[in-house]
Design a protein around this motif. Structure first.
Motif, PDB file in Angstrom:
ATOM      1  N   UNK A 146       0.835  -1.208   0.000  1.00 27.84           N
ATOM      2  CA  UNK A 146       0.000   0.000   0.000  1.00 27.84           C
ATOM      3  C   UNK A 146       0.868   1.254   0.000  1.00 27.84           C
ATOM      4  N   UNK A 147       1.928   1.237   0.774  1.00 28.97           N
ATOM      5  CA  UNK A 147       2.843   2.378   0.803  1.00 28.97           C
ATOM      6  C   UNK A 147       3.554   2.549  -0.538  1.00 28.97           C
ATOM      7  N   UNK A 148       3.950   1.444  -1.123  1.00 34.94           N
ATOM      8  CA  UNK A 148       4.620   1.493  -2.424  1.00 34.94           C
ATOM      9  C   UNK A 148       3.691   2.105  -3.476  1.00 34.94           C
ATOM     10  N   UNK A 149       2.423   1.689  -3.468  1.00 30.19           N
ATOM     11  CA  UNK A 149       1.459   2.251  -4.420  1.00 30.19           C
ATOM     12  C   UNK A 149       1.288   3.753  -4.210  1.00 30.19           C
ATOM     13  N   UNK A 150       1.315   4.188  -2.947  1.00 30.60           N
ATOM     14  CA  UNK A 150       1.129   5.622  -2.686  1.00 30.60           C
ATOM     15  C   UNK A 150       2.286   6.444  -3.231  1.00 30.60           C
ATOM     16  N   UNK A 151       3.514   5.956  -3.075  1.00 30.69           N
ATOM     17  CA  UNK A 151       4.649   6.748  -3.565  1.00 30.69           C
ATOM     18  C   UNK A 151       4.807   6.648  -5.077  1.00 30.69           C
ATOM     19  N   UNK A 152       4.196   5.632  -5.681  1.00 28.76           N
ATOM     20  CA  UNK A 152       4.251   5.503  -7.135  1.00 28.76           C
ATOM     21  C   UNK A 152       3.039   6.144  -7.807  1.00 28.76           C
ATOM     22  N   UNK A 153       2.160   6.728  -7.016  1.00 23.88           N
ATOM     23  CA  UNK A 153       0.967   7.382  -7.547  1.00 23.88           C
ATOM     24  C   UNK A 153       1.361   8.590  -8.395  1.00 23.88           C
ATOM     25  N   UNK A 154       0.484   8.960  -9.291  1.00 25.93           N
ATOM     26  CA  UNK A 154       0.726  10.171 -10.082  1.00 25.93           C
ATOM     27  C   UNK A 154       0.287  11.421  -9.315  1.00 25.93           C
ATOM     28  N   UNK A 155      -0.320  11.234  -8.155  1.00 27.75           N
ATOM     29  CA  UNK A 155      -0.809  12.361  -7.353  1.00 27.75           C
ATOM     30  C   UNK A 155       0.242  12.718  -6.296  1.00 27.75           C
ATOM     31  N   UNK A 156       0.717  13.951  -6.313  1.00 25.47           N
ATOM     32  CA  UNK A 156       1.822  14.358  -5.438  1.00 25.47           C
ATOM     33  C   UNK A 156       1.492  14.258  -3.956  1.00 25.47           C
ATOM     34  N   UNK A 157       0.257  14.560  -3.570  1.00 22.99           N
ATOM     35  CA  UNK A 157      -0.072  14.490  -2.145  1.00 22.99           C
ATOM     36  C   UNK A 157       0.027  13.058  -1.626  1.00 22.99           C
ATOM     37  N   UNK A 158      -0.392  12.086  -2.428  1.00 29.50           N
ATOM     38  CA  UNK A 158      -0.242  10.675  -2.039  1.00 29.50           C
ATOM     39  C   UNK A 158       1.232  10.302  -1.944  1.00 29.50           C
TER      40      UNK A 158
END
Length: 194
Positions: free
Chosen positions: A156-168
């Protein structure tokens, strides 16, 4: 004197100084200001008092949890979970399904932490928020769970840092940094290159 009668900027300055010293000595003043202050001031006091019931008593946090229209209710729910105030569980269970993502995420996070019986259901709802394509729900869930990073998986953390959304990305990196998860450092470095 500034703490009671100053403007918000002056109060925030004094609150920052109090936070660096011994906030416990200012419990009565902080409680008074919490009841009468702006949401910015109240939010800062909540940040100072997170797990310390000497600064803001548990009863104040419970009142906040039960306050239907308080914009800081979500924060109160997270603090109640941090303080392990299990007697808020019935109040949380009675909450209708709400369209406020922060409130949904806070309730689900608190139920994972506090409610042995409802933990799996709350966990499922929280995972749904973290995995949805709706970025607002993802951000709300990540913010709420950041207070209890142990309930987040590395995936879940990996997905958040790989998101295209900067806040995530920023939220994910802060959690990884605070948890010091060395396994995810290559993901952060790779993300920074892009």
């Amino acid at each position: 004197k500034t703490l009671i009668s100053g403007n918000d900027d002056q109060k925030l300055f004094v609150l920052n100084e109090i936070q660096n010293l011994s906030p416990e000595l200012w419990g009565n003043e902080l409680t008074e200001i919490f009841h009468n202050g702006s949401n910015n001031i109240r939010n800062k006091i909540l940040a100072i008092a997170h797990s310390d019931n000497q600064i803001l008593q548990d009863s104040i946090i419970i009142d906040l949890v039960n306050s239907l229209d308080d914009p800081l209710r979500s924060t109160g729910i997270i603090i109640a979970a941090k303080r392990r105030l299990t007697h808020i569980i019935p109040s949380l269970k009675k909450l209708p399904i709400n369209t406020n993502p922060d409130l949904q995420a806070s309730v689900n996070t608190a139920m994972v932490i506090l409610d042995k019986d409802g933990k799996e259901d709350a966990r499922s709802k929280l995972d749904g928020m973290l995995n949805t394509p709706n970025v607002k729900l993802q951000i709300a869930a990540l913010k709420a769970t950041s207070n209890f990073p142990e309930i987040l998986t590395n995936e879940q953390l990996k997905r958040s840092i790989q998101s295209s959304h900067s806040e995530l990305q920023i939220l994910g990196m802060k959690i990884i940094s605070n948890k010091q998860i060395s396994d995810l450092l290559p993901c952060i470095i790779e993300n920074l290159k892009n």
